[in-house]
Each structure stands twice: as structure tokens, then as C-alpha cells.
Scaffold this motif. Sequence first.
Motif, short mmCIF file in Angstrom:
data_model
loop_
_atom_site.label_atom_id
_atom_site.label_comp_id
_atom_site.label_asym_id
_atom_site.label_seq_id
_atom_site.Cartn_x
_atom_site.Cartn_y
_atom_site.Cartn_z
N ILE A 1 -32.39 10.72 40.13
CA ILE A 1 -33.47 11.54 39.57
C ILE A 1 -34.51 10.66 38.88
O ILE A 1 -35.72 10.89 39.00
CB ILE A 1 -32.91 12.61 38.60
CG1 ILE A 1 -31.98 13.57 39.34
CG2 ILE A 1 -34.03 13.36 37.90
CD1 ILE A 1 -32.63 14.33 40.46
N ARG A 2 -34.07 9.63 38.19
CA ARG A 2 -35.02 8.69 37.56
C ARG A 2 -35.89 8.00 38.61
O ARG A 2 -37.10 7.82 38.42
CB ARG A 2 -34.28 7.66 36.72
CG ARG A 2 -33.84 8.18 35.39
CD ARG A 2 -33.34 7.05 34.48
NE ARG A 2 -32.72 7.63 33.31
CZ ARG A 2 -31.42 7.71 33.09
NH1 ARG A 2 -30.57 7.20 33.97
NH2 ARG A 2 -30.95 8.27 32.00
N PHE A 3 -35.26 7.61 39.72
CA PHE A 3 -36.01 6.98 40.80
C PHE A 3 -37.07 7.95 41.34
O PHE A 3 -38.23 7.57 41.51
CB PHE A 3 -35.07 6.55 41.94
CG PHE A 3 -35.80 6.15 43.18
CD1 PHE A 3 -36.39 4.90 43.28
CD2 PHE A 3 -35.93 7.04 44.24
CE1 PHE A 3 -37.08 4.54 44.42
CE2 PHE A 3 -36.62 6.68 45.38
CZ PHE A 3 -37.20 5.43 45.47
N LEU A 4 -36.67 9.18 41.57
CA LEU A 4 -37.62 10.17 42.10
C LEU A 4 -38.74 10.44 41.10
O LEU A 4 -39.91 10.58 41.48
CB LEU A 4 -36.89 11.47 42.44
CG LEU A 4 -35.90 11.37 43.61
CD1 LEU A 4 -35.11 12.67 43.74
CD2 LEU A 4 -36.62 11.03 44.91
N ARG A 5 -38.41 10.50 39.82
CA ARG A 5 -39.42 10.72 38.79
C ARG A 5 -40.42 9.56 38.77
O ARG A 5 -41.63 9.77 38.70
CB ARG A 5 -38.77 10.88 37.42
CG ARG A 5 -39.78 11.22 36.33
CD ARG A 5 -39.14 11.29 34.98
NE ARG A 5 -38.55 9.99 34.66
CZ ARG A 5 -37.90 9.72 33.57
NH1 ARG A 5 -37.68 10.64 32.67
NH2 ARG A 5 -37.41 8.52 33.36
N GLU A 6 -39.92 8.34 38.82
CA GLU A 6 -40.81 7.17 38.83
C GLU A 6 -41.71 7.18 40.06
O GLU A 6 -42.89 6.80 39.99
CB GLU A 6 -40.01 5.87 38.77
CG GLU A 6 -39.31 5.66 37.45
CD GLU A 6 -40.28 5.56 36.29
OE1 GLU A 6 -41.33 4.90 36.43
OE2 GLU A 6 -40.00 6.16 35.24
N ARG A 7 -41.17 7.61 41.18
CA ARG A 7 -41.97 7.68 42.41
C ARG A 7 -43.11 8.68 42.24
O ARG A 7 -44.23 8.42 42.67
CB ARG A 7 -41.07 8.08 43.59
CG ARG A 7 -41.76 8.01 44.92
CD ARG A 7 -40.85 8.37 46.03
NE ARG A 7 -40.49 9.78 45.93
CZ ARG A 7 -39.91 10.47 46.88
NH1 ARG A 7 -39.56 9.87 48.00
NH2 ARG A 7 -39.63 11.74 46.72
N GLU A 8 -42.85 9.80 41.59
CA GLU A 8 -43.90 10.79 41.35
C GLU A 8 -44.97 10.24 40.42
O GLU A 8 -46.16 10.50 40.60
CB GLU A 8 -43.32 12.08 40.76
CG GLU A 8 -42.39 12.83 41.69
CD GLU A 8 -43.02 13.19 43.02
OE1 GLU A 8 -44.25 13.37 43.10
OE2 GLU A 8 -42.27 13.29 44.01
N ILE A 9 -44.56 9.44 39.44
CA ILE A 9 -45.53 8.82 38.53
C ILE A 9 -46.45 7.88 39.30
O ILE A 9 -47.67 7.89 39.12
CB ILE A 9 -44.80 8.08 37.38
CG1 ILE A 9 -44.11 9.10 36.47
CG2 ILE A 9 -45.76 7.20 36.59
CD1 ILE A 9 -43.14 8.49 35.47
#
Length: 77
Positions: free
Chosen positions: A28-36
Motif C-alpha cells: 500500500i505504501r508503494f502504491l501511495r508513493e506511485r500516486e504521489i
Amino acid sequence: MIAPEQKARTTYDNILRLVDDPDVQDVIRFLREREIVHFQRFGEALENLKGTLNSRNFYAFNPSFDLGAVRPAGQEP
């Protein structure tokens, strides 16, 4: 295009508050960073486009074109 990235980031933040599993948190952190990153890149692309648009480009804001397209009923150009 920018709003979906912000909404996804908020969703990932909410998921992180609920999840205890470290492996799931990492994903989830990876996906959040990708959205950023997507949000930043879309913002940069938008700024680049604003610099290249001009009054002859009808996809940009063009007052003479926009006002001409919205005439009261019964008025001719």
C-alpha cells in the motif's frame, strides 16, 4: 487527471490506518508513493502545456473563440 491521484492517495492512507500486516502495508505504501509521483508528473505536464498554448490554439482558453461559441439564442455572428 490530478484529482483521481489525490483520491487514491487518501484511500491508501485510510487503508494504512486499518491494516496491521507489514507485507500489505509495504504494498500500500508503494502504491501511495506511485500516486504521489503521478500527481507531480501530471502537474508538471500541465504547467508545460500552459507555456506552449497560445491564443490561436482553440484547445486553450481563447476569449474570442469561447465568446463566439456561446451566443444568446437568435443572435448571429
